[in-house]
Design an enzyme around this catalytic site. Structure first.
Site, PDB file in Angstrom:
ATOM      1  N   ASP A  34       0.989  -1.085   0.134  1.00 41.36           N
ATOM      2  CA  ASP A  34      -0.018  -0.066  -0.101  1.00 41.36           C
ATOM      3  C   ASP A  34       0.860   0.853  -0.149  1.00 41.36           C
ATOM      4  OD1 ASP A  34      -2.162  -1.653   0.019  1.00 41.36           O
ATOM      5  OD2 ASP A  34      -2.786  -0.794   1.925  1.00 41.36           O
ATOM      6  N   PHE A  37       2.720   1.866  -3.202  1.00 37.90           N
ATOM      7  CA  PHE A  37       1.869   2.572  -4.358  1.00 37.90           C
ATOM      8  C   PHE A  37       1.084   4.325  -3.850  1.00 37.90           C
ATOM      9  CE2 PHE A  37      -2.747   3.336  -5.437  1.00 37.90           C
ATOM     10  CZ  PHE A  37      -3.303   3.002  -6.555  1.00 37.90           C
ATOM     11  N   ASP A  38       0.733   4.210  -3.143  1.00 38.77           N
ATOM     12  CA  ASP A  38       0.606   6.087  -2.074  1.00 38.77           C
ATOM     13  C   ASP A  38       1.843   6.658  -2.575  1.00 38.77           C
ATOM     14  OD1 ASP A  38      -1.547   5.287  -1.367  1.00 38.77           O
ATOM     15  OD2 ASP A  38      -1.244   5.633   1.226  1.00 38.77           O
ATOM     16  N   SER A  83     -36.318  -5.073 -15.693  1.00 35.84           N
ATOM     17  CA  SER A  83     -35.692  -5.543 -14.333  1.00 35.84           C
ATOM     18  C   SER A  83     -36.489  -7.488 -14.311  1.00 35.84           C
ATOM     19  CB  SER A  83     -37.436  -5.119 -13.200  1.00 35.84           C
ATOM     20  OG  SER A  83     -38.401  -5.260 -13.145  1.00 35.84           O
ATOM     21  N   LEU A  84     -36.082  -8.130 -13.373  1.00 33.43           N
ATOM     22  CA  LEU A  84     -36.408  -9.460 -13.691  1.00 33.43           C
ATOM     23  C   LEU A  84     -37.604  -9.899 -13.097  1.00 33.43           C
ATOM     24  CD1 LEU A  84     -32.587 -10.594 -11.910  1.00 33.43           C
ATOM     25  CD2 LEU A  84     -33.340 -10.764 -15.208  1.00 33.43           C
ATOM     26  N   GLU A 113     -25.999 -16.926 -11.398  1.00 31.36           N
ATOM     27  CA  GLU A 113     -25.051 -15.909 -10.836  1.00 31.36           C
ATOM     28  C   GLU A 113     -26.124 -15.457  -9.599  1.00 31.36           C
ATOM     29  OE1 GLU A 113     -24.447 -12.849 -13.373  1.00 31.36           O
ATOM     30  OE2 GLU A 113     -24.791 -14.127 -15.211  1.00 31.36           O
ATOM     31  N   LYS A 115     -26.957 -12.422  -6.769  1.00 31.42           N
ATOM     32  CA  LYS A 115     -28.128 -11.223  -7.097  1.00 31.42           C
ATOM     33  C   LYS A 115     -27.478 -10.123  -5.714  1.00 31.42           C
ATOM     34  CE  LYS A 115     -32.849  -9.778  -8.150  1.00 31.42           C
ATOM     35  NZ  LYS A 115     -32.784  -8.243  -7.078  1.00 31.42           N
ATOM     36  N   ASP A 117     -26.948  -7.804  -3.616  1.00 34.41           N
ATOM     37  CA  ASP A 117     -28.549  -6.135  -3.157  1.00 34.41           C
ATOM     38  C   ASP A 117     -27.396  -4.817  -2.897  1.00 34.41           C
ATOM     39  OD1 ASP A 117     -30.919  -5.206  -2.377  1.00 34.41           O
ATOM     40  OD2 ASP A 117     -30.544  -6.851  -0.619  1.00 34.41           O
ATOM     41  N   ARG A 136     -30.128   3.619 -13.013  1.00 37.94           N
ATOM     42  CA  ARG A 136     -30.712   2.791 -13.430  1.00 37.94           C
ATOM     43  C   ARG A 136     -32.304   3.738 -14.168  1.00 37.94           C
ATOM     44  NH1 ARG A 136     -35.798  -0.250 -12.664  1.00 37.94           N
ATOM     45  NH2 ARG A 136     -36.441  -1.500 -14.074  1.00 37.94           N
ATOM     46  N   TYR A 224     -22.191  -7.803 -14.966  1.00 41.07           N
ATOM     47  CA  TYR A 224     -23.073  -9.136 -15.252  1.00 41.07           C
ATOM     48  C   TYR A 224     -23.788  -8.848 -16.639  1.00 41.07           C
ATOM     49  CZ  TYR A 224     -26.641  -5.914 -12.965  1.00 41.07           C
ATOM     50  OH  TYR A 224     -27.619  -5.073 -12.241  1.00 41.07           O
ATOM     51  N   LYS A 291     -29.735 -17.714 -15.965  1.00 40.26           N
ATOM     52  CA  LYS A 291     -29.633 -16.661 -17.245  1.00 40.26           C
ATOM     53  C   LYS A 291     -29.286 -17.700 -17.934  1.00 40.26           C
ATOM     54  CE  LYS A 291     -27.464 -12.231 -15.066  1.00 40.26           C
ATOM     55  NZ  LYS A 291     -26.266 -11.545 -15.838  1.00 40.26           N
ATOM     56  N   LYS A 315     -35.781 -15.130  -5.423  1.00 47.03           N
ATOM     57  CA  LYS A 315     -35.137 -14.723  -4.056  1.00 47.03           C
ATOM     58  C   LYS A 315     -35.121 -15.194  -3.099  1.00 47.03           C
ATOM     59  CE  LYS A 315     -36.571  -9.613  -4.009  1.00 47.03           C
ATOM     60  NZ  LYS A 315     -36.180  -8.822  -3.840  1.00 47.03           N
ATOM     61  N   CYS A 409     -43.260   9.152  30.119  1.00 45.51           N
ATOM     62  CA  CYS A 409     -41.675   7.904  29.615  1.00 45.51           C
ATOM     63  C   CYS A 409     -41.677   7.174  30.904  1.00 45.51           C
ATOM     64  CB  CYS A 409     -40.696   9.184  29.892  1.00 45.51           C
ATOM     65  SG  CYS A 409     -39.632   8.644  30.107  1.00 45.51           S
ATOM     66  N   CYS A 412     -38.825   8.436  33.147  1.00 50.88           N
ATOM     67  CA  CYS A 412     -39.347   9.675  33.847  1.00 50.88           C
ATOM     68  C   CYS A 412     -40.362   9.919  34.381  1.00 50.88           C
ATOM     69  CB  CYS A 412     -38.049  10.471  33.656  1.00 50.88           C
ATOM     70  SG  CYS A 412     -38.832  11.381  31.974  1.00 50.88           S
ATOM     71  N   CYS A 427     -40.185  11.354  24.236  1.00 48.23           N
ATOM     72  CA  CYS A 427     -40.464  12.398  26.288  1.00 48.23           C
ATOM     73  C   CYS A 427     -40.143  13.652  25.756  1.00 48.23           C
ATOM     74  CB  CYS A 427     -39.539  10.957  26.680  1.00 48.23           C
ATOM     75  SG  CYS A 427     -38.298  12.566  28.599  1.00 48.23           S
ATOM     76  N   CYS A 433     -33.965  13.679  32.011  1.00 47.73           N
ATOM     77  CA  CYS A 433     -34.357  12.268  31.643  1.00 47.73           C
ATOM     78  C   CYS A 433     -33.003  11.444  31.499  1.00 47.73           C
ATOM     79  CB  CYS A 433     -35.552  12.173  29.894  1.00 47.73           C
ATOM     80  SG  CYS A 433     -35.691  10.520  29.901  1.00 47.73           S
TER      81      CYS A 433
HETATM   82  S1  IVH Z   1     -29.225  -9.350 -14.965  1.00 43.15           S
HETATM   83  C1  IVH Z   1     -32.356  -8.088 -17.869  1.00 43.15           C
HETATM   84  N1  IVH Z   1     -27.676 -10.351 -12.713  1.00 43.15           N
HETATM   85  O1  IVH Z   1     -31.478  -7.519  -9.958  1.00 43.15           O
HETATM   86  C2  IVH Z   1     -31.986  -7.706 -16.330  1.00 43.15           C
HETATM   87  N2  IVH Z   1     -29.031  -8.434 -12.552  1.00 43.15           N
HETATM   88  O2  IVH Z   1     -34.646  -7.231 -10.733  1.00 43.15           O
HETATM   89  C3  IVH Z   1     -30.547  -8.015 -16.849  1.00 43.15           C
HETATM   90  N3  IVH Z   1     -29.118  -7.564 -10.200  1.00 43.15           N
HETATM   91  O3  IVH Z   1     -32.247  -3.859 -12.227  1.00 43.15           O
HETATM   92  C4  IVH Z   1     -30.123  -8.100 -14.852  1.00 43.15           C
HETATM   93  N4  IVH Z   1     -27.447  -9.074  -9.238  1.00 43.15           N
HETATM   94  O4  IVH Z   1     -30.190  -4.536 -10.382  1.00 43.15           O
HETATM   95  C5  IVH Z   1     -28.002  -9.381 -13.509  1.00 43.15           C
HETATM   96  N5  IVH Z   1     -26.014 -11.516 -11.796  1.00 43.15           N
HETATM   97  C6  IVH Z   1     -27.321 -10.586 -11.588  1.00 43.15           C
HETATM   98  C7  IVH Z   1     -27.489  -9.349 -10.918  1.00 43.15           C
HETATM   99  C8  IVH Z   1     -28.733  -8.553 -11.074  1.00 43.15           C
HETATM  100  C9  IVH Z   1     -28.051  -8.111  -8.841  1.00 43.15           C
HETATM  101  C10 IVH Z   1     -29.892  -7.103  -9.769  1.00 43.15           C
HETATM  102  C11 IVH Z   1     -29.906  -5.402 -10.824  1.00 43.15           C
HETATM  103  C12 IVH Z   1     -31.592  -5.612 -11.756  1.00 43.15           C
HETATM  104  C13 IVH Z   1     -32.096  -6.153 -10.595  1.00 43.15           C
HETATM  105  C14 IVH Z   1     -33.151  -7.370 -11.174  1.00 43.15           C
END
Ligand code: IVH
Length: 683
Positions: A34, A37-38, A83-84, A113, A115, A117, A136, A224, A291, A315, A409, A412, A427, A433
């Site tokens: 590190d 690098f710095d 979205s999925l 893969e 998902k 969060d 998005r 992804y 997928k 999910k 409360c 108190c 309160c 308190c």
């Molecule tokens: S593929 C056509 N792969 O989940 C959709 N999405 O509701 C292409 N997400 O908005 C998305 N991990 O933000 C894909 N391995 C993954 C993911 C992923 C998280 C999220 C993504 C998307 C939401 C789907």
């Protein structure tokens, strides 16, 4: 070094640093320390300052942030960000897979893969340089947060290998669990409310106007999805691997973060594995994405209303169990906020034994009709604290009647208030308190306030319990002899231990208290804990009113003339100084010879050259640090403003001022000065 040599060295250093960054943050295989690098980074910074003509927006120095964006540009996505479809059971996954196989009319390979969060992001590259990072948004139009994205080390600013000339790649930005926990620790320490979960905190961070703040948050990112036209391969899994060659962080197959399977059993096996092991990941996932690997099938499979048929999300269920609610008790926070707590028959949930859970507020208890004695569902979602989500109706209901929320409360006995439009009861007995008194002292001694080392919550609680102090002002009269051997409790309700203060701790404590007498007045004003008076506002007020006497005498109207002080703050400020108890507290600080007035020499104006001018600074400077240039303007009577508007007098532009800002300044015909111009204006 001459110009040519500098240009060459800057390029060389940039390439090296991009490469080391990639090795560290993406491949997890650093070659240098590190410190090394710095060292390289600092050399680059210095050269860029010396030869700003060679500094470019794709330099590794951009990672530290510093650019302020007042508004994120709205940009149309090249193709909608979909979205999925979600599913919560394995049968639905089976059905989805069978339908895909039937539609394709042949065997299909699936890719599984994680998902992640977090927050979806679309990254645009041109000639290997990151030019946009779109959120998005509504799926059609997103916001460009590229300055913030550049501070995320897992996102390459500059690519390597044989990448397409122009392309888009999508992925997920997230906040690692450890970063989230640390951030919340710091917030709690500063008396600020904790953030709810990593996902929302990540989303909020990406929308920060100051990219330097984003840089400090250590966000991470996995990619992804490479958009079709950009790839040699027709297989999704190969496209992802290809992107790794260009420098992107993609899931590690050796860790089973991505896998292919031609059977549904294989999919289910992957899901089951991660359902158990997901808690071991350093970041949060909320499911698995499956997928179809062959992208040539994607068009054939088509779309439902909002999501493609070639992918589906499984999910994870938030883990929940049913247990008996023995009693509802109430906690009083340091601001006086009341939180109802469910005391449960101990139950094992997601790796720990749970005895308590949050019931949120009075409305929630009423809505779910939760009664003491009921069996209730307890859930642990992304959040760290478990919560009660409802009554388990498969069990007999409790015989007790509907729960009556407390009116007074528990600490108190003061009558609680609930303000119009707020969900929580409070309160109002701020000054007497016990938990509120403790909270105020904790705020007073916290790092950003008086920074008194060696004094933790438990010691403060001990001092209060033994009536050795009543407020933070009493800390200044504590003596070594009375502290030595002082006994107090540590641990939580179920596991209380007695401790006593030893010589070393007492010495530390006394020293910490002594040192705090040198803390400047503006921080004392913040330390007082006046509601709505945060660090920045305290500074502004301190500068305007200069000493504590003026603060005591300040009127509502007078306060309103101070920059950043509105009616709520002014009202709260005046109210605070009207309380007899607060005046007694202040006198203790005065007696202790704390700094009760501003250090004029540190704040004195050098000139009035910029008086009445509203100035925006942007970019990086050769002869100033960012804070330095702001201070320079203020000391010469000017006002620094964060965003360009018709009221802006002029903009001081450093190297690599953001293009959006430049355009705005030009549109509004606002004069742009260099740092040297600024110095000559001041003279
Ligand atoms: S593929 C056509 N792969 O989940 C959709 N999405 O509701 C292409 N997400 O908005 C998305 N991990 O933000 C894909 N391995 C993954 C993911 C992923 C998280 C999220 C993504 C998307 C939401 C789907």
């Amino acid at each position: 070094m001459n110009e040519l040599e500098a240009q060459f060295r800057i390029e060389e250093l940039s390439n090296q640093l991009h490469e080391h960054n990639h090795r560290y943050y993406v491949l997890n295989a650093p070659l240098i320390s590190d410190q090394q690098f710095d060292f390289l980074l600092r050399e680059l910074e210095q050269l860029e300052n010396q030869f700003p003509q060679f500094k470019n927006p794709f330099s590794p120095t951009q990672r530290v942030g510093g650019d302020i964006t007042d508004k994120f540009e709205k940009v149309q996505h090249k193709s909608a960000m979909l979205s999925l479809s979600n599913s919560y059971n394995k049968e639905e996954i089976q059905e989805w897979a069978s339908r895909a196989i039937a539609l394709a009319g042949k065997e299909i390979e699936f890719v599984m893969e994680l998902k992640y969060d977090g927050v979806a992001i679309a990254l645009w590259y041109e000639k290997g340089k990151l030019i946009r990072a779109l959120t998005r948004g509504d799926g059609q139009v997103g916001e460009d947060v590229v300055q913030n994205a550049k501070t995320i080390k897992a996102i390459p600013i500059s690519l390597s290998g044989h990448f397409p000339n122009e392309f888009e790649i999508r992925g997920e930005i997230f906040m690692p669990k450890s970063v989230f926990l640390k951030l919340n620790e710091e917030r709690a320490e500063a008396g600020e409310e904790r953030y709810a979960n990593p996902r929302n905190t990540c989303a909020g961070t990406l929308k920060q106007q100051d990219s330097a703040t984003v840089a400090k948050r250590n966000l991470d990112c996995y990619l992804y999805f490479v958009l079709a036209e950009n790839s040699q391969s027709t297989l999704h899994s190969e496209r992802v691997q290809e992107a790794a060659q260009w420098g992107f962080k993609v899931p590690d197959a050796r860790m089973r973060m991505i896998e292919t399977s031609k059977t549904v059993d294989g999919i289910i096996d992957f899901i089951s594995y991660w359902d158990i092991h997901r808690t071991e990941l350093p970041f949060e996932i909320d499911g698995i994405v499956i997928k179809v690997n062959d992208t040539q099938l994607w068009d054939e499979l088509g779309m439902t209303a909002k999501s493609p048929r070639w992918a589906i999300a499984y999910k994870f269920k938030a883990e929940s169990v049913s247990t008996q609610l023995e009693k509802i008790t109430y906690q009083v926070g340091r601001t006086g906020a009341i939180t109802p707590v469910a005391n449960l028959a101990p139950v094992f949930l997601a790796g720990t034994t749970v005895k308590r859970a949050s019931l949120h507020n009075a409305d929630q208890i009423e809505k779910l009709d939760i009664r003491e004695g009921d069996f209730v569902w307890v859930e642990k979602g992304g959040e760290i604290i478990p919560k009660v989500t409802g009554v388990d109706l498969s069990k007999p209901r409790s015989h007790s009647s509907s729960h009556n929320y407390i009116t007074h409360c528990p600490e108190c006995q003061t009558l609680l208030v609930r303000n119009e439009g707020e969900v929580l009861h409070y309160c109002p007995n701020e000054l007497n308190c016990p938990p509120q008194v403790l909270g105020k002292i904790e705020h007073f001694i916290s790092r950003k306030a008086m920074n008194i080392d060696g004094l933790g919550t438990e010691t403060v609680a001990g001092l209060l319990a033994q009536r050795m102090i009543q407020d933070a002002g009493d800390l200044y009269t504590l003596r070594y002899e009375e502290l030595l051997g002082l006994e107090f409790n540590v641990g939580s309700d179920d596991d209380i231990k007695r401790r006593s203060l030893q010589q070393k701790s007492v010495e530390n404590l006394i020293l910490g208290i002594e040192n705090s007498k040198q803390v400047p007045f503006e921080r004392i004003l913040f330390a007082l804990g006046i509601r709505h008076v945060g660090e920045t506002v305290a500074k502004k007020i301190a500068k305007a009113l200069k000493n504590i006497e003026e603060c005591k005498n300040a009127t509502f109207e007078q306060l309103l003339t101070i920059d950043e002080v509105g009616e709520i703050i002014a009202d709260s400020f005046v109210h605070w100084f009207k309380q007899e108890k607060n005046i007694v507290f202040l006198q203790k600080l005065i007696d202790a010879q704390c700094q009760m007035s501003i250090d004029e020499s540190a704040h004195a104006l050098h000139s009035n050259a910029l008086s009445g001018l509203s100035i925006v600074v942007s970019g990086t400077f050769e002869t100033f640090t960012r804070d330095g240039i702001k201070e320079f303007i203020e000391k010469n009577g000017g006002k620094v403003s964060g965003s360009i508007s018709s009221k802006t007098s002029f903009v001081v532009a450093g190297a690599d001022m953001g293009p959006a800002k430049l355009k705005k300044a030009e549109d509004l015909k606002i004069t742009i000065l260099s740092e040297h111009d600024l110095r000559s204006v001041v003279g």
